[in-house]
Each structure stands twice: as structure tokens, then as C-alpha cells.
Write a protein that holds these residues in place. Structure first.
Motif, mmCIF file in Angstrom:
data_model
loop_
_atom_site.group_PDB
_atom_site.id
_atom_site.type_symbol
_atom_site.label_atom_id
_atom_site.label_comp_id
_atom_site.label_asym_id
_atom_site.label_seq_id
_atom_site.Cartn_x
_atom_site.Cartn_y
_atom_site.Cartn_z
ATOM 1 N N GLY A 100 0.916 -1.244 0.286
ATOM 2 C CA GLY A 100 -0.058 -0.169 0.156
ATOM 3 C C GLY A 100 1.041 1.429 -0.197
ATOM 4 N N ASP A 101 0.937 1.935 0.684
ATOM 5 C CA ASP A 101 1.551 3.622 1.310
ATOM 6 C C ASP A 101 2.361 3.122 2.377
ATOM 7 O OD1 ASP A 101 -0.416 4.624 -1.271
ATOM 8 O OD2 ASP A 101 -1.873 5.254 0.583
ATOM 9 N N SER A 102 2.757 2.126 2.778
ATOM 10 C CA SER A 102 3.624 1.788 3.566
ATOM 11 C C SER A 102 4.931 2.464 3.089
ATOM 12 C CB SER A 102 3.218 0.657 4.403
ATOM 13 O OG SER A 102 3.724 -0.165 3.604
ATOM 14 N N GLU A 103 6.350 2.522 4.016
ATOM 15 C CA GLU A 103 7.279 2.378 3.636
ATOM 16 C C GLU A 103 8.326 0.941 2.991
ATOM 17 O OE1 GLU A 103 10.848 3.202 6.856
ATOM 18 O OE2 GLU A 103 8.702 2.676 7.978
ATOM 19 N N GLU A 104 9.078 0.737 2.670
ATOM 20 C CA GLU A 104 9.658 -0.238 2.329
ATOM 21 C C GLU A 104 10.633 -0.943 3.586
ATOM 22 O OE1 GLU A 104 12.784 -0.706 -1.063
ATOM 23 O OE2 GLU A 104 14.221 -0.437 0.146
ATOM 24 N N GLY A 105 10.268 -2.671 4.088
ATOM 25 C CA GLY A 105 11.237 -2.943 5.194
ATOM 26 C C GLY A 105 11.793 -4.184 4.843
ATOM 27 N N LEU A 106 11.804 -4.412 5.791
ATOM 28 C CA LEU A 106 12.215 -6.326 5.504
ATOM 29 C C LEU A 106 11.660 -7.658 5.290
ATOM 30 C CD1 LEU A 106 15.761 -5.594 6.225
ATOM 31 C CD2 LEU A 106 14.773 -6.010 4.279
ATOM 32 N N ASP A 127 3.951 -3.901 -3.715
ATOM 33 C CA ASP A 127 3.027 -2.907 -4.752
ATOM 34 C C ASP A 127 3.711 -2.290 -5.350
ATOM 35 O OD1 ASP A 127 1.392 -4.475 -3.261
ATOM 36 O OD2 ASP A 127 0.228 -3.149 -1.716
ATOM 37 N N ASN A 128 4.481 -1.470 -5.032
ATOM 38 C CA ASN A 128 5.163 -0.386 -6.250
ATOM 39 C C ASN A 128 5.905 -0.517 -7.633
ATOM 40 O OD1 ASN A 128 3.634 1.844 -4.007
ATOM 41 N ND2 ASN A 128 5.255 2.314 -3.625
ATOM 42 N N LEU A 129 6.342 -1.875 -7.137
ATOM 43 C CA LEU A 129 7.158 -2.820 -8.348
ATOM 44 C C LEU A 129 5.972 -3.258 -9.075
ATOM 45 C CD1 LEU A 129 9.492 -3.973 -6.377
ATOM 46 C CD2 LEU A 129 9.783 -1.818 -8.601
#
Length: 438
Positions: A100-106, A127-129
Motif C-alpha cells: 500500500g502506502d507503507s514504507e519499504e521494509g524487510l 506493491d509499488n513495483l
């Protein structure tokens, strides 16, 4: 580990307050030297089911105690491959993730004694990819016209939708229904269903299918229900259950059955019935507690998948509390070991940790046997500046699994490596232990 210490604080505070589907895994043969070729495919899947390579992932090969050995990276096709003389290996995947709109994590995933000859799949979430350039998606309302209902208790469509409303006693509107297909490909077979009672308070159900989602300018798909539900007698004692049917790559006719119901409405004679599998899922909350420090719960579950609805209706989550320590959660020990062997005949433990106060969001999931060494008890090569054995864990979920079709751990780990449906999951019991810290 720090988790056990904090969980002990929860338990102590509580005491003070209360005083008491079938396919074979792809395999690769050994070579002339007796080596195994291991292959992992990392993929992203878009809205219409098209897979694309995912390359933001690394594989860390480890020994049986999770000691680091070597790092492997994917090629441009998202494939990681290497040869090994070991029939079973420990490895950890470290992948970038984003929803969604969350930041990138691991997303960190560890496999204990995985099969070196089983082709493994990692389904990434970023999601952004995701590219939907190959998809055609349409969202609009769908109207199901049906026989007269005095009251509608349930309405369901196999496609994603926002909600539903009764327009009249013979029409139900499903709002913001979304259908997707590969461009120039076939639309999915979708179902729409309503269940309730007639003027005589008799149970009735109506449904039908739609497979053409082209628009006609009205902004609404119109479907006339011709499928009629059969009323099936139930045993006098049965739990709450959710039942559905799986066919044509979709889940259809999802419906809840209460433990107080003596009959159930099932669609047993539609045009796809010869390929349909009934799926029954039962869940039961066994224990729960909360206080200023956090909360915990223990639930049980049972899933049955069968071509016979009587089998699916037999799904029954256990009423028995598993043999675990809900005072200090000592199954997760400070020395980095864990032991759920007290819960007999549950060969696999899936343990997931969610971390707080790390530089990026981190989750770490392990697929392993009922007892062993936690992979996060040792430094993760290249990532120990982000997460280590002293990192703060906010959420812990432990899932203990038992398949009535096998008691062999190798079958469990191969199933989660390949992500392919087979007989393993047709009769599956589980316990879930969830711990949340404030």
C-alpha cells in the motif's frame, strides 16, 4: 531471547491483577557427483495473475545451527540456483517488501532442512513495483435478480467487492465489483449468491455465474439467478463453520454456518459441480488475556477440502487447550531455542516475529520442526545492523500444524517451499499462539 523476558513481565502482571489440491513438487535429480541443484524462483504477481521476476532478494545458505555459509543473489529472471552435496539445507531469504502506502521494509524467511531437490517459490510483496500493464480491470456494480426473499441473511460474490444492499425483494446490488483479466484473455468465471428466507420463513438460496465483464454503458452488470440452493441436514452437534467451493480458479458461495443451525444451504448441482471442491474452515478461540503490557491468545483451526460436502462439513476446530505455557511462554527460551514438542503430533512450527524500533519495518518467519533453534538467535550476515537477537519484538505468532495425511516433516517443508496445493492441505489442523506487546 528478549521476547521471553518481556512475555514473562506480561504473565507476572496478569497474575498480580487476576491472582490466577494435488500436484507434485518440481524436483531436480542429482548429478553424476551426487550433488543436488537447488533452484528458487522469486516472483511478483499482478492483479490478473501474471508473474514477473523479483530481484530484490538474497539467499543466505546456513548450516543446521543457522551459522552463515554463503550468500546467493538472483539473476535477471529472479532465479537463484546453486549446487550442494547436502540433501537438506537451511537457508534464509531476505527480501525488500512494501504494501500500500507503507514504507519499504524487510521480509525475512527461514527454512529448516528444506529439500535441496524441490524447486522453491518465493512470492514477493512489493506493491509499488507491481505492473498491471498486462491487465484489463473493470470496477462497477453488479445486480443479481432472483426469486422473492422476505429476508436476505448473506450475499457474496467471488470477485472483490465493496458491499451489497437489497434493492427490492427480487434484486440485490453488489457495489464496486472488480473483474480483471489478461488483456485479450478470458474473463474469470465469477459467481453471485444470496441466501435468506421466504415469506414462509423457509431457507432459500439463489445464485448464478457471469463470465463476460464488458461494459454496455449502463455502469452495471445484470445477472439473473437460476441456480437454486439445496437444504442439507446437519448433525445435531457441530461447530461454527465457513464453507465455500473452489473451482475455475476462484472461491465461490462462501457462507457461514452457525452451531445452532440444523440445516445448511449448498449449491450442489451447478454446471461446474464436477470440478468443484468444498472447503470447510472452523476456528475456535481457546484462551485470551490482556493487560497494560500487552495481550495473548490461543486459537485452534481445522480445514477440510473435499469433493464431498459431508467431509467439508466435518471441519471442527479443537476445544482442547494445547500443552503450552501461557504464564511465561517458556517454549521460546532465552538461549535461542524453542520447544513445542509438548503439543503431540504437530510436526511443524511456523514462527513469525514482527520487530519494532528497527531502522526499517522487519518481519522474520521461520518454517521449522516442533522444536529446534530459532534462526534469529544468531547474527544475520549483512543485516545485523538492522536486526539481531537483542532487537525488540512487538508481535509473535506461532502456528503449529498437523496434516491428517502425513506426519512426516519433509512433506510439510516441501509444501511450503513449492507453494503448490496437494493432499497435504486437504485435512489440516492448527493451533495459533499470538503474543502482542505494548
Amino acid at each position: 531471547m528478549r521476547l521471553t523476558q518481556i512475555c514473562s513481565a506480561i504473565a507476572i502482571a496478569s497474575l498480580v491483577q487476576a491472582c490466577g489440491s494435488s500436484s507434485d513438487s518440481s524436483s531436480t535429480s542429482t548429478d553424476s557427483d551426487g550433488n543436488y541443484t537447488f533452484t528458487l524462483n522469486a516472483v511478483l504477481t499482478n492483479d490478473c495473475g501474471v508473474e514477473a521476476p523479483f530481484t530484490d532478494v538474497e539467499l543466505l545458505l546456513q548450516d543446521a545451527d543457522w551459522t552463515y555459509q554463503q550468500t546467493y543473489s538472483p539473476d535477471a529472471d529472479g532465479v537463484i540456483t546453486f549446487t550442494t552435496s547436502e540433501k537438506n539445507i537451511n537457508f534464509t531469504l531476505v527480501a525488500k517488501t512494501q504494501s500500500g502506502d507503507s514504507e519499504e521494509g524487510l521480509d525475512i524467511v527461514s527454512y529448516y532442512q528444506a529439500s535441496s531437490s524441490t524447486e522453491t517459490t518465493y512470492q514477493a510483496t512489493y506493491d509499488n513495483l507491481v505492473s498491471n500493464d498486462t491487465c484489463e480491470c473493470i470496477t462497477q456494480d453488479a445486480s443479481l435478480r432472483h426469486r422473492a426473499f422476505a429476508n436476505i441473511d448473506e450475499a457474496w460474490t467471488s470477485l472483490p467487492f465493496e458491499g451489497w444492499e437489497s434493492v427490492s425483494d427480487t434484486e440485490t446490488l453488489f457495489t464496486d465489483v472488480t473483474a480483471c483479466r489478461v488483456i485479450d484473455g478470458d474473463w474469470p468465471v465469477a459467481s453471485l449468491m444470496v441466501k435468506g428466507t421466504d415469506d414462509d420463513e423457509e431457507k432459500i438460496g439463489s445464485a448464478d455465474f457471469i463470465s463476460d465483464f464488458t461494459t454496455d454503458g449502463t455502469g452495471e452488470w445484470a445477472v439473473s439467478a437460476v441456480e437454486v440452493a439445496d437444504e442439507i441436514s446437519l448433525s445435531k452437534k457441530h461447530p461454527d463453520i465457513v464453507i465455500s467451493q473452489e473451482f475455475e480458479e476462484g472461491e465461490h458461495f462462501q457462507s457461514a454456518i452457525s452451531e445452532d443451525d440444523d440445516t445448511a444451504l449448498l449449491f450442489t448441482s451447478h454446471m461446474y459441480i464436477n470440478e468443484a471442491y468444498y472447503k470447510g474452515v472452523a476456528e475456535n478461540t481457546l484462551s485470551t488475556s490482556s493487560n497494560l503490557y500487552g495481550s495473548w491468545s490461543v486459537t485452534s483451526g481445522h480445514q477440510v477440502i473435499s469433493t464431498d460436502y459431508d467431509d467439508a462439513l466435518d471441519a471442527e476446530a479443537s476445544d482442547d487447550m494445547p500443552s503450552i505455557d501461557t504464564v511465561s511462554f517458556s517454549e521460546l527460551d532465552d538461549d535461542g531455542t524453542y520447544d513445542y514438542s509438548g503439543v503431540k503430533n504437530y510436526p511443524m512450527a511456523i514462527i513469525r516475529f514482527t520487530y519494532g524500533y528497527t531502522s526499517v519495518p522487519v518481519t522474520w518467519t521461520m518454517y521449522g520442526p516442533e522444536e529446534g533453534i530459532l534462526p534469529n538467535s544468531v547474527a544475520l550476515e549483512g543485516y545485523d545492523d538492522i536486526v539481531d537477537s537483542d532487537s525488540y519484538i512487538t508481535d509473535t505468532q506461532v502456528t503449529l500444524l498437523k496434516s491428517d495425511n502425513t506426519n512426516n516433516y519433509d512433506d510439510y517443508i516441501e509444501y511450503y517451499q513449492s507453494l503448490e496445493s496437494d493432499d497435504f492441505a486437504t485435512d489440516l489442523h492448527q493451533y495459533d499462539i499470538t503474543i502482542t506487546l505494548q
